[in-house]
Structures are given as structure tokens and as C-alpha cells.
Design a protein around this motif. Structure first.
Motif, PDB file in Angstrom:
ATOM      1  N   TYR A  87       0.937  -1.326  -0.100  1.00 52.85           N
ATOM      2  CA  TYR A  87      -0.105  -0.148  -0.024  1.00 52.85           C
ATOM      3  C   TYR A  87       0.804   1.262  -0.012  1.00 52.85           C
ATOM      4  O   TYR A  87       2.116   1.019   0.036  1.00 52.85           O
ATOM      5  N   THR A  88       0.221   2.580  -0.116  1.00 50.96           N
ATOM      6  CA  THR A  88       1.015   3.548   0.141  1.00 50.96           C
ATOM      7  C   THR A  88       0.507   4.556   1.108  1.00 50.96           C
ATOM      8  O   THR A  88      -0.757   4.292   1.633  1.00 50.96           O
ATOM      9  N   VAL A  89       1.374   5.266   1.714  1.00 47.91           N
ATOM     10  CA  VAL A  89       1.074   6.542   2.504  1.00 47.91           C
ATOM     11  C   VAL A  89       1.278   7.747   2.212  1.00 47.91           C
ATOM     12  O   VAL A  89       2.489   8.196   1.759  1.00 47.91           O
ATOM     13  N   HIS A  90       0.256   8.639   2.446  1.00 42.24           N
ATOM     14  CA  HIS A  90       0.558   9.959   1.899  1.00 42.24           C
ATOM     15  C   HIS A  90       0.557  10.846   3.348  1.00 42.24           C
ATOM     16  O   HIS A  90      -0.027  10.785   3.929  1.00 42.24           O
ATOM     17  N   ASN A  91       1.747  11.736   3.182  1.00 39.92           N
ATOM     18  CA  ASN A  91       1.651  12.667   4.291  1.00 39.92           C
ATOM     19  C   ASN A  91       1.494  14.101   3.724  1.00 39.92           C
ATOM     20  O   ASN A  91       2.128  14.652   2.913  1.00 39.92           O
ATOM     21  N   GLU A  92       0.124  14.716   4.239  1.00 37.21           N
ATOM     22  CA  GLU A  92      -0.097  16.048   3.772  1.00 37.21           C
ATOM     23  C   GLU A  92       0.782  16.931   4.064  1.00 37.21           C
ATOM     24  O   GLU A  92       0.924  18.005   3.006  1.00 37.21           O
ATOM     25  N   VAL A  93       1.514  17.068   5.025  1.00 38.38           N
ATOM     26  CA  VAL A  93       2.143  18.238   5.388  1.00 38.38           C
ATOM     27  C   VAL A  93       3.564  18.276   4.546  1.00 38.38           C
ATOM     28  O   VAL A  93       3.831  19.503   4.020  1.00 38.38           O
ATOM     29  N   MET A  94       3.909  17.194   4.142  1.00 36.94           N
ATOM     30  CA  MET A  94       5.344  17.105   3.200  1.00 36.94           C
ATOM     31  C   MET A  94       4.982  16.987   1.937  1.00 36.94           C
ATOM     32  O   MET A  94       5.696  17.177   0.871  1.00 36.94           O
ATOM     33  N   GLU A  95       3.472  16.633   1.691  1.00 38.73           N
ATOM     34  CA  GLU A  95       3.159  16.387   0.294  1.00 38.73           C
ATOM     35  C   GLU A  95       3.880  15.409  -0.417  1.00 38.73           C
ATOM     36  O   GLU A  95       4.202  15.415  -1.629  1.00 38.73           O
ATOM     37  N   GLU A  96       4.085  14.347   0.185  1.00 39.91           N
ATOM     38  CA  GLU A  96       4.965  13.126  -0.328  1.00 39.91           C
ATOM     39  C   GLU A  96       4.177  12.009   0.032  1.00 39.91           C
ATOM     40  O   GLU A  96       3.384  11.724   0.905  1.00 39.91           O
ATOM     41  N   THR A  97       4.318  10.870  -0.999  1.00 37.49           N
ATOM     42  CA  THR A  97       3.827   9.632  -0.760  1.00 37.49           C
ATOM     43  C   THR A  97       4.898   8.699  -0.982  1.00 37.49           C
ATOM     44  O   THR A  97       5.675   8.647  -1.591  1.00 37.49           O
ATOM     45  N   LYS A  98       4.893   7.361  -0.209  1.00 34.28           N
ATOM     46  CA  LYS A  98       5.620   6.390   0.055  1.00 34.28           C
ATOM     47  C   LYS A  98       4.970   5.094   0.001  1.00 34.28           C
ATOM     48  O   LYS A  98       3.872   4.903   0.415  1.00 34.28           O
ATOM     49  N   GLU A  99       5.679   3.908  -0.375  1.00 36.20           N
ATOM     50  CA  GLU A  99       5.363   2.617  -0.340  1.00 36.20           C
ATOM     51  C   GLU A  99       5.479   2.067   0.970  1.00 36.20           C
ATOM     52  O   GLU A  99       6.790   2.166   1.543  1.00 36.20           O
ATOM     53  N   GLU A 100       4.726   1.184   1.230  1.00 36.48           N
ATOM     54  CA  GLU A 100       4.783   0.015   2.566  1.00 36.48           C
ATOM     55  C   GLU A 100       4.375  -1.147   2.224  1.00 36.48           C
ATOM     56  O   GLU A 100       3.690  -1.237   1.302  1.00 36.48           O
ATOM     57  N   ARG A 101       4.694  -2.310   3.171  1.00 39.30           N
ATOM     58  CA  ARG A 101       4.402  -3.504   2.986  1.00 39.30           C
ATOM     59  C   ARG A 101       4.234  -4.221   4.031  1.00 39.30           C
ATOM     60  O   ARG A 101       5.244  -3.986   5.086  1.00 39.30           O
ATOM     61  N   ALA A 102       3.475  -5.112   4.334  1.00 39.88           N
ATOM     62  CA  ALA A 102       3.290  -5.957   5.474  1.00 39.88           C
ATOM     63  C   ALA A 102       2.825  -7.439   5.325  1.00 39.88           C
ATOM     64  O   ALA A 102       2.249  -7.555   4.285  1.00 39.88           O
ATOM     65  N   PHE A 103       3.089  -8.222   6.291  1.00 38.09           N
ATOM     66  CA  PHE A 103       2.417  -9.534   5.904  1.00 38.09           C
ATOM     67  C   PHE A 103       1.895 -10.062   7.336  1.00 38.09           C
ATOM     68  O   PHE A 103       2.473  -9.591   8.408  1.00 38.09           O
ATOM     69  N   ALA A 104       0.928 -11.000   7.664  1.00 41.82           N
ATOM     70  CA  ALA A 104       0.392 -11.296   8.932  1.00 41.82           C
ATOM     71  C   ALA A 104       0.235 -12.940   8.954  1.00 41.82           C
ATOM     72  O   ALA A 104      -0.219 -13.452   7.804  1.00 41.82           O
ATOM     73  N   VAL A 105       0.422 -13.450   9.874  1.00 45.30           N
ATOM     74  CA  VAL A 105       0.072 -14.915  10.144  1.00 45.30           C
ATOM     75  C   VAL A 105      -0.755 -14.984  11.462  1.00 45.30           C
ATOM     76  O   VAL A 105      -0.515 -14.606  12.279  1.00 45.30           O
ATOM     77  N   ALA A 106      -1.450 -16.003  11.277  1.00 45.89           N
ATOM     78  CA  ALA A 106      -2.253 -16.471  12.449  1.00 45.89           C
ATOM     79  C   ALA A 106      -1.397 -17.563  13.365  1.00 45.89           C
ATOM     80  O   ALA A 106      -0.922 -18.310  12.753  1.00 45.89           O
ATOM     81  N   THR A 107      -1.252 -17.385  14.620  1.00 46.00           N
ATOM     82  CA  THR A 107      -0.522 -18.301  15.455  1.00 46.00           C
ATOM     83  C   THR A 107      -1.284 -18.677  16.732  1.00 46.00           C
ATOM     84  O   THR A 107      -2.420 -18.066  16.758  1.00 46.00           O
ATOM     85  N   PRO A 108      -1.247 -19.750  17.172  1.00 47.53           N
ATOM     86  CA  PRO A 108      -1.943 -20.222  18.386  1.00 47.53           C
ATOM     87  C   PRO A 108      -1.630 -19.210  19.479  1.00 47.53           C
ATOM     88  O   PRO A 108      -2.838 -18.890  20.626  1.00 47.53           O
ATOM     89  N   LYS A 109      -1.002 -17.982  19.503  1.00 48.22           N
ATOM     90  CA  LYS A 109      -0.907 -17.053  20.621  1.00 48.22           C
ATOM     91  C   LYS A 109      -1.529 -15.812  20.019  1.00 48.22           C
ATOM     92  O   LYS A 109      -1.109 -14.974  20.603  1.00 48.22           O
ATOM     93  N   GLY A 110      -1.916 -15.784  18.720  1.00 47.37           N
ATOM     94  CA  GLY A 110      -2.735 -14.624  18.236  1.00 47.37           C
ATOM     95  C   GLY A 110      -1.896 -14.208  16.643  1.00 47.37           C
ATOM     96  O   GLY A 110      -1.078 -14.901  16.485  1.00 47.37           O
ATOM     97  N   THR A 111      -2.378 -13.049  16.170  1.00 43.87           N
ATOM     98  CA  THR A 111      -1.938 -12.793  14.727  1.00 43.87           C
ATOM     99  C   THR A 111      -0.677 -12.104  15.062  1.00 43.87           C
ATOM    100  O   THR A 111      -0.370 -11.076  15.804  1.00 43.87           O
ATOM    101  N   VAL A 112       0.389 -12.516  13.947  1.00 43.36           N
ATOM    102  CA  VAL A 112       1.652 -11.628  14.118  1.00 43.36           C
ATOM    103  C   VAL A 112       1.789 -10.752  12.655  1.00 43.36           C
ATOM    104  O   VAL A 112       1.239 -11.414  11.856  1.00 43.36           O
TER     105      VAL A 112
END
Length: 221
Positions: A167-192
């Protein structure tokens, strides 16, 4: 040593929510070739893949994170890129710092600093309650101010089923946008949730091999 999560000036470093923005117009996200990526049916059209030297290369394996005796106690463990330095976040449940420690349903537990490896950014590990990994990941992304263009896909983290988002994140103050990335897994102790930000899109893409190393080596415990 454990430490409170870093809070630095926007021009100097990243905030926990990844609100510092990067270079102007966003180019399409590069497709990482490591690991299996079965096609999901996202709500939006995925960006066209572009090959970059950073995404095509592999990170040199360093220390392990998450297991007994490592810097952060986590429901999972994985291999860090060489010279990336992990530290546990001190007192993440403290309600006084909830705005910094929490993003949607997730609480930050560990941050891995890329600066010793010559990059500006962090690989951060969050935990959430038990449930579907995608549900937690969607809440995580929606809670990040300025986030948009999220594309979810089914993937694997080590041998575990996982959901990944770009996904992308836009900073209105700096008027710039950048890419970000994440992954999630379900475990017996909760989601990571494992998240990679970066000072800007260029730094983010340069750090993708370290992110992929974490994803492909992840295991329970």
C-alpha cells in the motif's frame, strides 16, 4: 536492552506509524520473486510489477529473532538480515503511549533498525488477538493515517499460510507519498504482523530483501 519506541523529528527518522513520507509520485511496487505467491482476488487492481536490483537480490542472513535468548520474545521466529539490529519495545501495553504503540488492532513488540546496514527504516513486529490474519492486517492498514491503494494477496511465511499487503502512505504536510508492505500470520498465541516502512520509496525498495528474508524463514516459536 529494551527501550521505548523511538520518537524523532520527521526530518531525521521514522515514527512508529510510518507517518514520515518519501518521494513524490509512487512507481508501481516491485514483485518479489522469493517464496510462493498464489494469486488472490484483491478488491483493487494490483500494481504492475517492476524489476529492481534491490528486489532481485538476496539479503545476507544474520541473527535469528523471536526465539529464546533473542532480543524480542515473539510467537514466531525468523532470520534477520546481516547488521540489522533488533530491540524489544519497552512497556508496549502502557496506556499513556497507546497512540504510539498501537496501530488498529495491533501492538508493536519489536523493531529492527536498518541503519547499521546503511539504510533508513525499520522492520517492526506487531501482535494482535486471535482471529483471521487478513482481518487484523486490514485493520492495521486502515489505522495508518494517509494509507491508500492497499492490495492484499495470499502468500506463505515460511511454511505458514499468510496474507500480505502492499500500500501507499501520503503525508499531507510534506506532500509526499511512499510505499509500505506488511504480512500477517495467525498463530496459537494470536496474529503476528511484520511491517516494513522506510524513509521513502527508494529506501523501502532497497530493504525489501531483508523483509523477504524474514518472511521466507518465519516459523512458529
Amino acid at each position: 536492552m529494551e527501550h521505548p519506541i523511538r520518537i524523532m523529528a520527521p526530518a531525521a527518522a521514522l515514527l512508529v506509524g510510518g507517518v514520515l513520507a518519501g518521494c513524490g509520485e509512487v512507481e508501481p511496487l516491485p514483485e518479489i520473486t522469493q517464496g510462493a505467491r498464489p494469486t488472490a482476488a484483491p478488491a483493487t487492481t494490483a500494481p504492475k510489477a517492476t524489476a529492481t536490483a534491490a528486489s532481485a537480490s538476496s539479503a545476507v542472513a544474520g541473527a535469528s529473532l523471536g526465539g529464546p535468548g533473542t532480543a524480542c520474545a515473539l510467537p514466531v521466529s525468523f532470520t534477520l538480515a546481516e547488521q540489522w539490529e533488533p530491540e524489544a519495545v519497552k512497556d508496549p501495553e502502557n496506556p499513556e503511549f497507546a497512540a504510539l504503540m498501537r496501530q488498529g488492532p495491533a501492538t508493536v513488540r519489536c523493531e529492527v533498525d536498518a541503519k547499521p546496514a546503511g539504510r533508513v527504516g525499520y522492520l517492526r513486529v506487531y501482535t494482535a488477538g486471535k482471529g483471521q490474519a487478513r482481518t487484523a492486517l486490514e485493520g492495521f492498514v486502515k489505522a495508518e493515517k494517509g494509507s491508500s491503494a492497499a492490495v492484499y494477496r495470499v502468500t506463505e511465511a515460511g511454511a505458514l499460510p499468510a496474507t500480505e499487503v502492499t500500500y501507499t502512505v501520503h503525508n499531507e504536510v510534506m506532500e509526499e507519498t511512499k510505499e509500505e508492505r506488511a504480512f500477517a500470520v495467525a498463530t496459537p498465541k494470536g496474529t503476528v504482523i511484520v511491517h516494513l516502512g522506510g524513509l521513502d520509496t527508494a529506501e523501502h525498495r532497497a530493504m525489501l530483501p531483508a523483509y523477504e528474508l524474514a518472511r521466507t524463514t518465519l516459523k512458529l516459536g
